[in-house]
Design a protein around this motif. Structure first.
Motif, short mmCIF file in Angstrom:
data_model
loop_
_atom_site.label_atom_id
_atom_site.label_comp_id
_atom_site.label_asym_id
_atom_site.label_seq_id
_atom_site.Cartn_x
_atom_site.Cartn_y
_atom_site.Cartn_z
N GLN A 40 11.01 -6.67 24.14
CA GLN A 40 12.24 -5.90 24.22
C GLN A 40 11.98 -4.64 25.00
O GLN A 40 11.14 -3.81 24.60
CB GLN A 40 12.78 -5.58 22.83
N LYS A 44 17.61 -3.06 26.51
CA LYS A 44 17.81 -4.50 26.74
C LYS A 44 17.66 -5.27 25.44
O LYS A 44 17.07 -4.78 24.47
CB LYS A 44 16.81 -5.01 27.78
N GLU A 45 18.17 -6.48 25.44
CA GLU A 45 18.05 -7.33 24.26
C GLU A 45 16.65 -7.94 24.19
O GLU A 45 15.95 -8.08 25.19
CB GLU A 45 19.09 -8.44 24.31
N GLU A 68 14.00 -10.70 24.18
CA GLU A 68 13.98 -11.96 24.92
C GLU A 68 12.69 -12.72 24.66
O GLU A 68 11.63 -12.13 24.39
CB GLU A 68 14.12 -11.71 26.43
#
Length: 121
Positions: A39, A43-44, A46
């Protein structure tokens, strides 16, 4: 409960390499999937890479050909070898596993605390 403890290099140069390790401990009967997520700020979370107990691996497109995941099932440990690092790889890397505490319990997801990887010159 299962505890995941990550370790490895925190700082690397662009084009360089780094290696992360993650060991599972505690009430571990069996671990099916182990892997890594990341992460970055803003941002998310991933997927980076996962590996099943039987050795089936899965990689994010962004790291294919540069990162390699491996497991030592006897040690309940997963590794992430990273090559050709980009500044965009900078993120908190979180270890993940899907594990059973006993023969009779259903698998559950566990996460490590995360380790910061910074790619910068």
């Amino acid at each position: 409960q299962v505890q995941l403890v990550e370790s490895g290099e925190a700082l690397a140069q662009p084009g360089g390499s780094a290696r992360l390790s993650c060991a599972a401990s505690g009430s571990v009967f069996s671990i099916d999937v182990m892997g890594w997520y990341r992460q970055a700020p803003g941002k998310e979370r991933e997927l980076v890479a996962t590996a099943t107990r039987g050795g089936i691996t899965n990689y994010a497109d962004s790291v294919k050909g540069r990162f390699a995941i491996s497991r030592d099932n006897a040690k309940n440990t997963v590794y992430l070898q990273m090559h050709s690092l980009h500044p965009e790889d900078t993120a908190v890397y979180l270890c993940y596993c899907n594990a059973r505490n006993t023969r009779y319990t259903i698998p559950d997801d566990y996460w490590g605390q995360g380790t910061q990887v910074t790619v910068s010159s």
